[in-house]
Scaffold this active site. Structure first.
Site, PDB file in Angstrom:
ATOM      1  N   LYS A  24      53.502 -52.806  41.398  1.00 11.72           N
ATOM      2  CA  LYS A  24      53.517 -54.127  42.057  1.00 11.72           C
ATOM      3  C   LYS A  24      54.237 -54.054  43.399  1.00 11.72           C
ATOM      4  O   LYS A  24      53.763 -54.596  44.402  1.00 11.72           O
ATOM      5  CB  LYS A  24      54.219 -55.139  41.137  1.00 11.72           C
ATOM      6  CG  LYS A  24      54.726 -56.382  41.839  1.00 11.72           C
ATOM      7  CD  LYS A  24      55.543 -57.277  40.931  1.00 11.72           C
ATOM      8  CE  LYS A  24      56.997 -56.965  40.810  1.00 11.72           C
ATOM      9  NZ  LYS A  24      57.903 -57.577  41.808  1.00 11.72           N
ATOM     10  N   ASN A  25      55.399 -53.402  43.421  1.00 15.55           N
ATOM     11  CA  ASN A  25      56.214 -53.421  44.633  1.00 15.55           C
ATOM     12  C   ASN A  25      55.691 -52.502  45.733  1.00 15.55           C
ATOM     13  O   ASN A  25      56.203 -52.519  46.855  1.00 15.55           O
ATOM     14  CB  ASN A  25      57.677 -53.111  44.302  1.00 15.55           C
ATOM     15  CG  ASN A  25      58.319 -54.267  43.545  1.00 15.55           C
ATOM     16  OD1 ASN A  25      57.746 -55.358  43.467  1.00 15.55           O
ATOM     17  ND2 ASN A  25      59.492 -54.032  42.979  1.00 15.55           N
ATOM     18  N   CYS A 118      67.735 -67.218  44.750  1.00 11.96           N
ATOM     19  CA  CYS A 118      66.974 -66.517  43.727  1.00 11.96           C
ATOM     20  C   CYS A 118      67.880 -66.305  42.539  1.00 11.96           C
ATOM     21  O   CYS A 118      69.087 -66.147  42.702  1.00 11.96           O
ATOM     22  CB  CYS A 118      66.521 -65.197  44.328  1.00 11.96           C
ATOM     23  SG  CYS A 118      65.747 -64.088  43.192  1.00 11.96           S
ATOM     24  N   ARG A 123      69.720 -63.548  48.320  1.00 12.80           N
ATOM     25  CA  ARG A 123      68.840 -62.503  48.871  1.00 12.80           C
ATOM     26  C   ARG A 123      68.549 -62.837  50.329  1.00 12.80           C
ATOM     27  O   ARG A 123      67.496 -63.366  50.666  1.00 12.80           O
ATOM     28  CB  ARG A 123      67.560 -62.395  48.034  1.00 12.80           C
ATOM     29  CG  ARG A 123      67.864 -61.935  46.620  1.00 12.80           C
ATOM     30  CD  ARG A 123      66.649 -61.827  45.762  1.00 12.80           C
ATOM     31  NE  ARG A 123      65.768 -60.725  46.136  1.00 12.80           N
ATOM     32  CZ  ARG A 123      64.604 -60.477  45.532  1.00 12.80           C
ATOM     33  NH1 ARG A 123      64.197 -61.244  44.552  1.00 12.80           N
ATOM     34  NH2 ARG A 123      63.863 -59.470  45.918  1.00 12.80           N
ATOM     35  N   ASP A 309      65.988 -52.631  39.009  1.00 10.64           N
ATOM     36  CA  ASP A 309      64.901 -53.264  38.254  1.00 10.64           C
ATOM     37  C   ASP A 309      64.807 -52.753  36.815  1.00 10.64           C
ATOM     38  O   ASP A 309      63.966 -53.224  36.047  1.00 10.64           O
ATOM     39  CB  ASP A 309      63.563 -53.071  38.982  1.00 10.64           C
ATOM     40  CG  ASP A 309      63.508 -53.870  40.278  1.00 10.64           C
ATOM     41  OD1 ASP A 309      64.327 -54.789  40.443  1.00 10.64           O
ATOM     42  OD2 ASP A 309      62.656 -53.561  41.132  1.00 10.64           O
ATOM     43  N   ARG A 401      54.822 -62.156  36.215  1.00 10.60           N
ATOM     44  CA  ARG A 401      54.899 -61.871  37.653  1.00 10.60           C
ATOM     45  C   ARG A 401      54.752 -60.384  37.922  1.00 10.60           C
ATOM     46  O   ARG A 401      54.290 -59.988  38.994  1.00 10.60           O
ATOM     47  CB  ARG A 401      56.248 -62.322  38.212  1.00 10.60           C
ATOM     48  CG  ARG A 401      56.414 -63.816  38.251  1.00 10.60           C
ATOM     49  CD  ARG A 401      57.700 -64.177  38.890  1.00 10.60           C
ATOM     50  NE  ARG A 401      57.690 -63.716  40.276  1.00 10.60           N
ATOM     51  CZ  ARG A 401      58.505 -64.148  41.213  1.00 10.60           C
ATOM     52  NH1 ARG A 401      59.403 -65.061  40.922  1.00 10.60           N
ATOM     53  NH2 ARG A 401      58.440 -63.683  42.433  1.00 10.60           N
TER      54      ARG A 401
HETATM   55  N1  EPU Z   1      69.784 -57.496  51.684  1.00  8.99           N
HETATM   56  C1  EPU Z   1      70.519 -58.020  52.725  1.00  8.99           C
HETATM   57  N2  EPU Z   1      69.856 -58.433  53.851  1.00  8.99           N
HETATM   58  C2  EPU Z   1      68.504 -58.341  53.965  1.00  8.99           C
HETATM   59  C3  EPU Z   1      67.753 -57.817  52.903  1.00  8.99           C
HETATM   60  C4  EPU Z   1      68.421 -57.389  51.761  1.00  8.99           C
HETATM   61  O1  EPU Z   1      71.746 -58.092  52.634  1.00  8.99           O
HETATM   62  O2  EPU Z   1      67.978 -58.743  55.018  1.00  8.99           O
HETATM   63  C5  EPU Z   1      70.473 -57.054  50.459  1.00  8.99           C
HETATM   64  C6  EPU Z   1      69.985 -57.764  49.209  1.00  8.99           C
HETATM   65  O3  EPU Z   1      70.633 -59.019  49.029  1.00  8.99           O
HETATM   66  C7  EPU Z   1      70.335 -56.761  48.123  1.00  8.99           C
HETATM   67  C8  EPU Z   1      70.102 -55.426  48.832  1.00  8.99           C
HETATM   68  O4  EPU Z   1      70.139 -55.703  50.235  1.00  8.99           O
HETATM   69  O5  EPU Z   1      71.698 -56.849  47.784  1.00  8.99           O
HETATM   70  C9  EPU Z   1      68.771 -54.754  48.503  1.00  8.99           C
HETATM   71  O6  EPU Z   1      67.702 -55.679  48.614  1.00  8.99           O
HETATM   72  P1  EPU Z   1      66.267 -55.262  49.142  1.00  8.99           P
HETATM   73  O7  EPU Z   1      66.022 -55.860  50.464  1.00  8.99           O
HETATM   74  O8  EPU Z   1      66.092 -53.777  49.019  1.00  8.99           O
HETATM   75  O9  EPU Z   1      65.309 -56.001  48.086  1.00  8.99           O
HETATM   76  P2  EPU Z   1      63.840 -56.480  48.398  1.00  8.99           P
HETATM   77  O10 EPU Z   1      63.220 -55.537  49.334  1.00  8.99           O
HETATM   78  O11 EPU Z   1      63.821 -57.923  48.705  1.00  8.99           O
HETATM   79  C10 EPU Z   1      62.683 -55.067  46.519  1.00  8.99           C
HETATM   80  C11 EPU Z   1      61.921 -55.323  45.260  1.00  8.99           C
HETATM   81  C12 EPU Z   1      62.856 -55.865  44.194  1.00  8.99           C
HETATM   82  C13 EPU Z   1      63.957 -54.827  43.962  1.00  8.99           C
HETATM   83  C14 EPU Z   1      64.681 -54.527  45.280  1.00  8.99           C
HETATM   84  C15 EPU Z   1      65.721 -53.440  45.158  1.00  8.99           C
HETATM   85  C16 EPU Z   1      59.729 -55.858  46.099  1.00  8.99           C
HETATM   86  C17 EPU Z   1      58.644 -56.844  46.225  1.00  8.99           C
HETATM   87  N3  EPU Z   1      60.862 -56.264  45.525  1.00  8.99           N
HETATM   88  O12 EPU Z   1      63.196 -56.308  46.934  1.00  8.99           O
HETATM   89  O13 EPU Z   1      62.075 -55.988  43.006  1.00  8.99           O
HETATM   90  O14 EPU Z   1      64.881 -55.312  43.004  1.00  8.99           O
HETATM   91  O15 EPU Z   1      63.717 -54.114  46.266  1.00  8.99           O
HETATM   92  O16 EPU Z   1      65.161 -52.256  44.715  1.00  8.99           O
HETATM   93  O17 EPU Z   1      59.564 -54.711  46.483  1.00  8.99           O
HETATM   94  C18 EPU Z   1      61.466 -56.815  40.896  1.00  8.99           C
HETATM   95  O18 EPU Z   1      60.417 -56.159  40.991  1.00  8.99           O
HETATM   96  O19 EPU Z   1      61.838 -57.351  39.807  1.00  8.99           O
HETATM   97  C19 EPU Z   1      62.318 -56.961  42.076  1.00  8.99           C
HETATM   98  C20 EPU Z   1      63.240 -57.919  42.175  1.00  8.99           C
END
Ligand code: EPU
Length: 423
Positions: A24-25, A118, A123, A309, A401
């Site tokens: 999915k991701n 969230c 986030r 995850d 989801r």
């Molecule tokens: N963060 C910031 N600033 C930003 C973006 C992120 O501080 O601008 C922080 C977040 O709050 C968190 C950390 O950085 O503490 C990592 O977050 P990341 O941005 O890597 O998460 P994401 O890209 O929004 C993806 C996955 C998530 C998974 C995370 C971490 C997708 C669609 N989602 O989210 O998947 O937990 O990476 O590996 O790729 C799930 O599938 O259940 C899920 C939540």
């Protein structure tokens, strides 16, 4: 919205072969990447989960033609004109933020509803905005929307490290935008997750010039246009880990077809230490477990660390392990909503800041429970399989989801789960 309930009874041992869906991701940003060309693309091995269906809705709202047949998505952007990802769609799925980079690169303008809070914690999207601003975009927040404009994107050096390490989707956004920027972009502290690599491989197949993906420094040399692509998504490593933990919890001999050891190093390491036997096969992993696992400590970290995850599922396993374990969350320090539900099933878990101290118990006891998010719901399915009596899991929208027919695939390998459909 589904009002269905899963009736889960003590299960196992698990036997046979479980197969994986596409990740999915990886699928979500790759769908957004298709906006970078006017040509049609065909994406294969796409999981039919509601997050993917939400991204289909967003692409259609932007004016893109999308058809989804079996596991194949056909995406034809043509000269689409839309630039708005509206609140009602973004609020369904935060990953919609990954259309921001492609929209700016392709149209020079984007309006994406600001993703809200969230259940797994705050986030923010500061790294996305910082990265794209470094390439020349400007942003304003108006009426709950991020309004971005970019007369021209120019390659630059972008540092994407945040307080909790790298960011998967910020790396994706900047990398996608950089493919059509003028000159060279260097992303430092880039996310190394396999899903980022899959996106980069897809972009390269579209004609992008990218090097270093999979490592912390990614170099992107902008090109003037990208072409359509036929691309197959990688198998879902989080789903693989969920099946591995299921087998570890209720015992058995389970082969997980398509699981890639190189995507699951930290998971294999922790489960092996917990006395689960894991054998690498050519394109599969074989998991054998015959006794209650040993307690092991786990810390979640960006890849190649243990994935956040799988933290909830691992906590369910540790809830029935021999001994005491400490699970520390270093990616989302608030991602602990599942503790209360696991404790309602007889687990002994105490939260201490960003850690959970789990004292293994001999038996869990089935109860009516509700998952707070996708992975918490999966953890409760596993806990129900290891518990006495019946567990009734509601709130299945979360599970759906990200997992395609999880219970059907678990039933095929020996789980005792029934879906109660409400008319
Ligand atoms: N963060 C910031 N600033 C930003 C973006 C992120 O501080 O601008 C922080 C977040 O709050 C968190 C950390 O950085 O503490 C990592 O977050 P990341 O941005 O890597 O998460 P994401 O890209 O929004 C993806 C996955 C998530 C998974 C995370 C971490 C997708 C669609 N989602 O989210 O998947 O937990 O990476 O590996 O790729 C799930 O599938 O259940 C899920 C939540």
């Amino acid at each position: 919205m589904t009002t269905d309930t899963l009736l889960i009874r003590r299960s196992g041992p698990l036997h046979g072969t479980a197969s994986l869906s596409g990740a999915k991701n990886a699928a979500l940003p790759i769908m957004a990447a298709c906006l970078l060309t006017e040509e049609p693309s065909l994406i294969e091995n796409v999981p039919r989960v509601t997050d993917v269906l939400s991204m289909v809705d967003i692409l259609r709202r932007l004016g893109v033609e999308v058809t989804f047949a079996a596991d194949r998505l056909s995406i034809t952007p043509g000269g689409f004109r839309g630039a708005v990802a509206p609140y009602e769609l973004v609020s369904r799925m935060r990953a919609s933020i990954c259309v921001l980079g492609p929209l700016l690169a392709r149209q020079g303008t984007a309006q994406v509803s600001m993703p809200g809070g969230c259940v797994i914690g705050p986030r923010p999207i500061d790294l996305h905005l910082k990265g794209l601003a470094t390439l020349g975009a400007t942003f304003a927040i108006e009426h709950g929307y991020i309004v971005g404009t970019a007369a021209e994107l120019r390659g630059s050096r972008v540092h994407l490290g945040g307080a909790f390490g790298s960011s998967v989707l910020a790396t994706a956004n900047v990398m996608m935008a950089a493919t059509l920027a003028k000159g060279v972009t260097t992303i430092e502290q880039a996310a190394c997750e396999p899903e980022v690599v899959d996106l980069a491989n897809c972009l390269v197949a579209m004609g992008a010039r990218i090097e270093g993906h999979g490592g912390p420094i990614i170099r992107v040399e902008g090109v003037s246009r990208l072409r359509g692509v036929r691309y197959r998504i990688i198998p879902d490593r989080i789903e693989a880990g969920t099946f591995m933990i299921a087998a570890a919890m209720v015992g058995g001999d389970l082969t997980i077809d398509g699981a890639r050891a190189e995507h699951l190093g930290a998971v294999i390491d922790r489960l092996s230490e917990a006395t689960v036997a894991i054998e690498k096969r050519n394109t599969a992993l074989r998991v054998r477990a015959s006794q209650p696992p040993q307690a092991v400590d786990v810390t979640t970290l960006p890849f190649p660390g243990f994935p956040t995850d799988l933290q909830a599922q691992m906590m369910a396993l540790m809830a029935v392990a021999r001994g005491v374990s400490v699970l520390t969350e270093k990616v989302y320090p608030e991602r602990f909503m599942h503790i209360a539900e696991l404790n309602r099933m007889g687990a002994s878990i105490v939260r201490e800041g960003s850690s959970a101290i789990v004292k293994g118990v001999e038996r869990l006891s089935g109860a009516p429970v509700t998952g707070s998010d996708l992975r918490a719901s999966a953890a409760l399915v596993l806990a129900g399989m290891a518990a006495d009596n019946q567990t009734e899991l509601t709130g299945l929208d979360h599970l759906e989801r990200g997992y395609q027919h999880l219970e059907e695939r678990l039933v095929r390998v020996g789980a005792n789960i029934q879906r109660l459909s409400q008319p």
